[in-house]
Enzyme design. Structure first.
Site, PDB file in Angstrom:
ATOM      1  N   GLY A  29      19.046  87.109  42.554  1.00 22.89           N
ATOM      2  CA  GLY A  29      19.125  88.554  42.782  1.00 22.89           C
ATOM      3  C   GLY A  29      19.312  88.952  44.223  1.00 22.89           C
ATOM      4  CG  ASN A  30      21.923  91.546  45.800  1.00 25.22           C
ATOM      5  OD1 ASN A  30      22.241  90.403  45.498  1.00 25.22           O
ATOM      6  ND2 ASN A  30      22.788  92.448  46.193  1.00 25.22           N
ATOM      7  NE  ARG A  31      14.333  89.532  51.044  1.00 21.62           N
ATOM      8  CZ  ARG A  31      14.126  89.009  52.246  1.00 21.62           C
ATOM      9  NH1 ARG A  31      14.506  87.795  52.506  1.00 21.62           N
ATOM     10  NH2 ARG A  31      13.552  89.726  53.192  1.00 21.62           N
TER      11      ARG A  31
END
Ligand code: C5P
Length: 227
Positions: A29-31
């Site tokens: 995922g993206n932070r």
């Protein structure tokens, strides 16, 4: 007192990252803390808007008062929620950090170390939610995107932002100046800065300040445009 210049306006804001499962215990995922998207949703509601906040993975944030919050995890879930809520909306703001890729296959069981362990994770491109919103061409609906750009000067950030705005075809793009000479980290922090670029050629400086202050400046421009 805050202006009530968004009274009755229907607004959708996405916030946070998306997380794509690899197996039952792992995600790619993206932070993103979600703080800027939450601030946009909170300020819009305080100014009278009817707000739906589509929240992906975020820090442990208090839900904004008087906002309808839809929690999602994957990009596909965010896409469904945003397009659905966006149907009746006058403004859609894609502040979320969407994962551009997801694992091509999701294992049904936890992937184990040892013989036969994978050496690579094949990826599939995720849908671009912002591009789909733009492609819907809903008359009178404004679509705003976000972009984090690094540069050695405002000039670079502005020209990268202007090029992305044209590529994306949205009405406005908030360009966050990340990194660069100040080394400012907009992702986790309470503060943010950048530019609001319009497809009409406008550009508004968003000076360093709280994410609520940046949200207020963005809504000033949007409210003027809606009026
Ligand atoms: O191209 P880039 O990822 O930098 O564009 C960022 C903008 O596009 C953000 O507004 C983000 O929410 C949106 N986006 C999206 N779907 C994707 C990737 C980005 O809506 N798959």
């Amino acid at each position: 007192a805050l202006p009530r210049d968004l009274e009755g306006r229907r607004v959708v804001v996405s916030a946070g990252g998306t997380a794509e499962p690899l197996d039952p215990v792992r995600t790619l995922g993206n932070r993103s803390s979600g703080r800027q998207g939450y601030a946009l949703a909170r300020v819009a509601a305080q100014r009278g808007a009817d707000v739906t906040l589509v929240a992906g993975t975020t820090a442990d944030l208090d839900p904004p008062a008087a906002v309808d919050v839809v929690r999602v995890r994957t990009t596909e879930e965010m896409r469904t929620a945003v397009l659905d809520a966006g149907k009746g909306a006058e403004v859609v703001v894609m502040a979320a950090a969407v994962a551009d890729f997801r694992p091509a296959d999701v294992a049904g069981f936890k992937i184990k170390k040892g013989p036969g362990e994978p050496e690579a994770i094949p990826l599939t491109r995720n849908p671009d939610i912002l591009a789909e919103l733009v492609a819907e061409q809903v008359p009178g609906r404004l679509v705003l995107g976000f972009a984090a750009e690094t540069g050695d000067a405002d000039h670079d950030v502005l020209s990268f932002g202007r090029a992305k705005l044209e590529r994306k075809g949205c009405d406005y793009l908030v360009v966050n100046a990340v990194g660069g000479p100040t080394g400012h980290n907009a992702f986790e922090g309470a503060d943010n800065e950048g530019w609001l670029l319009g497809a009409d050629g406008s550009s508004v400086a968003l000076p360093m300040g709280s994410k609520a202050a940046l949200a207020a400046r963005v809504w000033d421009t949007v409210a003027d445009r809606l009026a």
